[in-house]
Enzyme design. Structure first.
Site, PDB file in Angstrom:
ATOM      1  N   GLN A 139       0.878  -1.170   0.000  1.00 25.39           N
ATOM      2  CA  GLN A 139       0.000   0.000   0.000  1.00 25.39           C
ATOM      3  C   GLN A 139       0.916   1.221   0.000  1.00 25.39           C
ATOM      4  O   GLN A 139       1.480   1.584   1.017  1.00 25.39           O
ATOM      5  CB  GLN A 139      -0.925   0.018   1.222  1.00 25.39           C
ATOM      6  CG  GLN A 139      -1.744   1.290   1.372  1.00 25.39           C
ATOM      7  CD  GLN A 139      -2.527   1.648   0.124  1.00 25.39           C
ATOM      8  OE1 GLN A 139      -3.122   0.790  -0.514  1.00 25.39           O
ATOM      9  NE2 GLN A 139      -2.512   2.914  -0.254  1.00 25.39           N
ATOM     10  N   GLU A 271      -6.714   2.485  -5.959  1.00 28.44           N
ATOM     11  CA  GLU A 271      -6.894   2.616  -7.395  1.00 28.44           C
ATOM     12  C   GLU A 271      -5.637   2.338  -8.217  1.00 28.44           C
ATOM     13  O   GLU A 271      -5.335   3.042  -9.185  1.00 28.44           O
ATOM     14  CB  GLU A 271      -7.412   4.022  -7.719  1.00 28.44           C
ATOM     15  CG  GLU A 271      -6.467   5.180  -7.375  1.00 28.44           C
ATOM     16  CD  GLU A 271      -6.578   5.718  -5.967  1.00 28.44           C
ATOM     17  OE1 GLU A 271      -6.074   6.826  -5.715  1.00 28.44           O
ATOM     18  OE2 GLU A 271      -7.167   5.038  -5.100  1.00 28.44           O
ATOM     19  N   HIS A 295     -16.034   3.937  -7.379  1.00 27.29           N
ATOM     20  CA  HIS A 295     -15.126   4.986  -6.929  1.00 27.29           C
ATOM     21  C   HIS A 295     -13.710   4.728  -7.427  1.00 27.29           C
ATOM     22  O   HIS A 295     -13.062   5.625  -7.990  1.00 27.29           O
ATOM     23  CB  HIS A 295     -15.148   5.059  -5.393  1.00 27.29           C
ATOM     24  CG  HIS A 295     -14.263   6.115  -4.824  1.00 27.29           C
ATOM     25  ND1 HIS A 295     -14.728   7.376  -4.514  1.00 27.29           N
ATOM     26  CD2 HIS A 295     -12.937   6.114  -4.508  1.00 27.29           C
ATOM     27  CE1 HIS A 295     -13.726   8.095  -4.038  1.00 27.29           C
ATOM     28  NE2 HIS A 295     -12.630   7.348  -4.025  1.00 27.29           N
ATOM     29  N   GLU A 296     -13.216   3.508  -7.226  1.00 30.78           N
ATOM     30  CA  GLU A 296     -11.845   3.209  -7.651  1.00 30.78           C
ATOM     31  C   GLU A 296     -11.714   3.254  -9.174  1.00 30.78           C
ATOM     32  O   GLU A 296     -10.687   3.688  -9.699  1.00 30.78           O
ATOM     33  CB  GLU A 296     -11.409   1.840  -7.106  1.00 30.78           C
ATOM     34  CG  GLU A 296     -11.542   1.675  -5.603  1.00 30.78           C
ATOM     35  CD  GLU A 296     -10.893   2.780  -4.786  1.00 30.78           C
ATOM     36  OE1 GLU A 296      -9.922   3.398  -5.267  1.00 30.78           O
ATOM     37  OE2 GLU A 296     -11.367   3.042  -3.672  1.00 30.78           O
ATOM     38  N   HIS A 299     -11.256   6.749 -10.374  1.00 32.63           N
ATOM     39  CA  HIS A 299      -9.885   7.229 -10.201  1.00 32.63           C
ATOM     40  C   HIS A 299      -9.037   7.008 -11.467  1.00 32.63           C
ATOM     41  O   HIS A 299      -7.982   7.639 -11.615  1.00 32.63           O
ATOM     42  CB  HIS A 299      -9.218   6.526  -9.026  1.00 32.63           C
ATOM     43  CG  HIS A 299      -9.366   7.236  -7.730  1.00 32.63           C
ATOM     44  ND1 HIS A 299      -8.990   8.554  -7.552  1.00 32.63           N
ATOM     45  CD2 HIS A 299      -9.819   6.810  -6.523  1.00 32.63           C
ATOM     46  CE1 HIS A 299      -9.214   8.914  -6.294  1.00 32.63           C
ATOM     47  NE2 HIS A 299      -9.723   7.869  -5.655  1.00 32.63           N
ATOM     48  N   GLU A 318      -9.952  13.320  -5.016  1.00 35.43           N
ATOM     49  CA  GLU A 318     -11.087  12.639  -4.381  1.00 35.43           C
ATOM     50  C   GLU A 318     -12.429  13.320  -4.594  1.00 35.43           C
ATOM     51  O   GLU A 318     -13.448  12.637  -4.710  1.00 35.43           O
ATOM     52  CB  GLU A 318     -10.812  12.460  -2.889  1.00 35.43           C
ATOM     53  CG  GLU A 318      -9.624  11.570  -2.586  1.00 35.43           C
ATOM     54  CD  GLU A 318      -9.783  10.134  -3.094  1.00 35.43           C
ATOM     55  OE1 GLU A 318     -10.893   9.757  -3.508  1.00 35.43           O
ATOM     56  OE2 GLU A 318      -8.770   9.407  -3.087  1.00 35.43           O
ATOM     57  N   ASP A 375      -1.107  11.540   5.400  1.00 32.04           N
ATOM     58  CA  ASP A 375      -2.229  10.665   5.715  1.00 32.04           C
ATOM     59  C   ASP A 375      -3.291  11.400   6.535  1.00 32.04           C
ATOM     60  O   ASP A 375      -4.465  11.037   6.520  1.00 32.04           O
ATOM     61  CB  ASP A 375      -1.722   9.437   6.468  1.00 32.04           C
ATOM     62  CG  ASP A 375      -2.690   8.279   6.418  1.00 32.04           C
ATOM     63  OD1 ASP A 375      -3.229   8.005   5.335  1.00 32.04           O
ATOM     64  OD2 ASP A 375      -2.911   7.644   7.461  1.00 32.04           O
ATOM     65  N   TYR A 383     -13.024  14.224   0.084  1.00 30.77           N
ATOM     66  CA  TYR A 383     -13.971  13.413  -0.669  1.00 30.77           C
ATOM     67  C   TYR A 383     -15.328  14.116  -0.815  1.00 30.77           C
ATOM     68  O   TYR A 383     -15.790  14.373  -1.931  1.00 30.77           O
ATOM     69  CB  TYR A 383     -14.189  12.068   0.032  1.00 30.77           C
ATOM     70  CG  TYR A 383     -12.995  11.159   0.072  1.00 30.77           C
ATOM     71  CD1 TYR A 383     -12.933  10.035  -0.744  1.00 30.77           C
ATOM     72  CD2 TYR A 383     -11.934  11.379   0.939  1.00 30.77           C
ATOM     73  CE1 TYR A 383     -11.851   9.166  -0.715  1.00 30.77           C
ATOM     74  CE2 TYR A 383     -10.845  10.526   0.987  1.00 30.77           C
ATOM     75  CZ  TYR A 383     -10.802   9.423   0.165  1.00 30.77           C
ATOM     76  OH  TYR A 383      -9.724   8.578   0.199  1.00 30.77           O
TER      77      TYR A 383
END
Length: 609
Positions: A139, A271, A295-296, A299, A318, A375, A383
């Site tokens: 990730q 994504e 959503h992904e 992207h 976002e 982060d 979003y």
């Protein structure tokens, strides 16, 4: 009007040492061996360079990497050992790797290896998977690519790549690139990504995986035990891609596949180009949580195609993606369905603003995250406030005009980075300045640079949730839960979540038992329903749900679910000790993205309820 190239002059990224490097990378050749026993990656990263002719230093981002050797390559691929230096480490940013470039250098080759504790890497034992084999996934967002790859780890810097990855012969390797669909007998896999991407979209997964096609360009990878359920759940994937193309132009990444990860994955989805990583917590059985996939997929345009230049501009990824996601869902399932998603998103946004504080600068769309882990900017503000701005703009100019603007925006700035100031300039030139007073009516500055929500924010409504409100009113008037089974028989996950959020905060254990007997919440296989139900059971001390709560916390690693459940546990009179005991056992199952948040949550004094 400036040309696109002039518009996209890159701002300095405060979260990347490499952002200031005059020499930039353009292509990566990666050779890695995956060692499950030692829990490390080892190999070489060869970077082809630009701007190196008159410059003598390349700067890369690293964090926790062991750099063994660095060689410079000339145009004839001849190698020369070169001088490098790792600067003092920062807890968040890691270390700058400074490489001296000899005359004629066109590339550098770095031999390195990762640490077992590399923050981007999640090494899973067989017991943590759906099968009998170990699993690895990465990730990289936001700035964790540097923990498994020496790179220029800024979203504003793009590169193409090729890779050779060696894994145990019985496991399949996948990347955010052209992927195999079956095992290689040798355990060696070759990958190619021809479209330039930023480092945060670098991804790798290795495990006991199988593939099932859904269409000529879509398919599902998952552990064999999960694959049949996943192929049923995502049967509409090709329809989603076609709907997205109809809205905002061609899909530019060739294939669109999904990889269903083990439950410790910290996000709903990631994504990664050509291969979206998704959590198994959306396998609800009724396809009711697939808006996350929409959503992904979105992207692939907003984020992967046109990318926020820095993490301060995260809303440009976002906000557009949430708006686009709901347009896809409306196209496939109707306006009433999309309205439910908008109401739930609006509710989450207002909750986040209340939690952060309505006057906090962290509720601005354009953030200032310098000196902090980016982060911290991954909240509902980017979003849902971003989406709300676009919905407000849609209400002023009309959907057809906004669609034309967005489609041209994606086409014009494809494979480029976008910062907030440049976007606002483009928005004014192409849309707002076409009509006198439009920017004032939009209240643009308040949206982007102001706290909370501007006064012209509309409130989302849903006719299907009106029916849920009627059921809630009947319950409040004394109706039994069992008498409402017929009225709730066709509800989707969204209606159930709205229902659970609409219940009084304080219910008796007897009432919870009645609801549980009628609707089976505690034994639901739907993670969204469980995480809306469990706070009620924890507040009240409803013992029949305790084992289910603990089982969920031990096996599910999605941060969105974990944080509110641990917070609910902490607020109980005996909760802190119980929460910390569960966390101590469960923490090895979580990704560092989740533990980075939860360590702070569990260390903080519990809030009173």
């Amino acid at each position: 009007m400036p040309t696109p190239a002039a518009l996209t002059t890159q701002p300095i990224d405060p979260h990347s040492y490499a952002s200031r490097s005059p020499v930039r990378v353009r292509h990566l050749a990666l050779y890695l061996t995956v060692d499950f026993d030692q829990q490390k990656l080892a190999g070489t990263a060869t970077w082809q360079l630009v701007n190196q002719d008159s410059n003598t230093e390349l700067v890369l981002d690293t964090r926790g990497l062991t750099i063994e050797t660095v060689e410079a390559l000339d145009a004839a691929s001849r190698t020369t050992p070169t001088v490098f230096m790792l600067e003092t480490a920062d807890d968040v940013l890691g270390q700058a790797l400074r490489i001296t470039l000899p005359a004629g250098a066109v590339a550098v080759r770095i031999a390195y290896q990762t640490e077992p504790t590399a923050a981007a890497l999640q090494w899973l034992a067989p017991a943590q998977t759906a099968g009998t084999q170990p699993f690895l996934f990465t990730q990289s967002q936001a700035i964790l690519a540097r923990t498994w790859l020496p790179c220029q780890d800024s979203p504003g810097i793009r590169f193409t790549y090729e890779a050779t990855v060696r894994v145990p012969a019985h496991l399949l390797a996948l990347m955010s690139a052209e992927n195999p669909q079956q095992l290689s007998p040798s355990g060696e896999y070759h990958f190619r990504m021809a479209q330039p991407i930023p480092a945060y979209l670098m991804a790798l997964a290795v495990g006991d995986l199988a593939f099932a096609p859904l269409s000529g360009r879509t398919g599902i990878y998952a552990e064999p035990a999960t694959l049949p359920v996943a192929t049923h759940e995502f049967a509409d994937l090709e329809k989603m891609v076609a709907a997205a193309e109809e809205l905002y132009g061609p899909y530019r990444w060739e294939r669109y596949d999904l990889l269903v990860l083990p439950p410790s994955f910290p996000f709903g989805g990631m994504e990664n180009p050509r291969l979206t990583f998704v959590t198994p917590t959306i396998l609800a059985g009724d396809r009711s949580l697939t808006s996350l996939v929409a959503h992904e997929l979105a992207h692939s345009w907003s984020g992967n195609l046109v990318t926020n230049a820095t993490w301060d501009d995260f809303w440009l990824n976002e906000g557009f993606t949430v708006y686009f996601e709901r347009r896809i869902m409306e196209h496939l399932y109707g306006r009433e369905y999309a309205d439910m998603l908008q109401v739930l998103g609006d509710t989450a946004l207002r909750h986040t603003i209340a939690e952060i504080g309505a006057t906090s600068p962290d509720t601005h769309l354009h953030l200032n995250l310098a000196g902090r882990d980016p982060d911290e900017g991954l909240t509902e503000i980017a979003y849902e406030k971003g989406c709300a701005l676009l919905l407000t703009l849609e209400s002023l100019v009309g959907r057809p005009k906004l669609d034309t603007f967005i489609k041209e925006y994606f086409a014009r700035f494809s494979f480029q980075a976008m910062d907030t100031a440049t976007f606002l300039h483009y928005l004014r030139a192409e849309l707002l300045d076409q009509e006198s007073g439009l920017e004032a009516r939009l209240n643009l500055a308040a949206w982007v640079h102001g706290p909370g929500l501007p006064p012209n924010t509309s409130t989302a409504t849903s006719s299907r949730f009106v029916a849920v409100d009627q059921v809630l009113s009947q319950l409040a008037s004394g109706a039994s839960a069992a008498s409402l089974l017929l009225a709730t028989a066709e509800w989707s996950s969204h209606e159930w979540v709205y229902f659970l959020h609409g219940l009084p905060a304080r219910l008796s254990t007897e009432k919870l038992a009645e609801l549980d007997a009628a609707f089976g919440f505690t034994n639901s296989g739907n993670a969204e329903i469980l995480t809306a139900w469990f706070p009620h059971t924890l507040r009240t001390g409803y013992v029949p749900a305790d084992a289910a709560v603990e089982n969920f916390l031990r096996h599910v690693g999605r941060r969105k679910f974990l944080v509110p459940l641990y917070q609910s546990l902490l607020a109980r009179p005996n909760g802190p000790a119980r929460a910390r005991a569960i966390y101590q056992e469960a923490r090895p199952n979580y990704h560092s993205v989740a533990t980075g948040t939860l360590d702070a949550v569990l260390a903080a004094p519990p809030a009173r309820q």
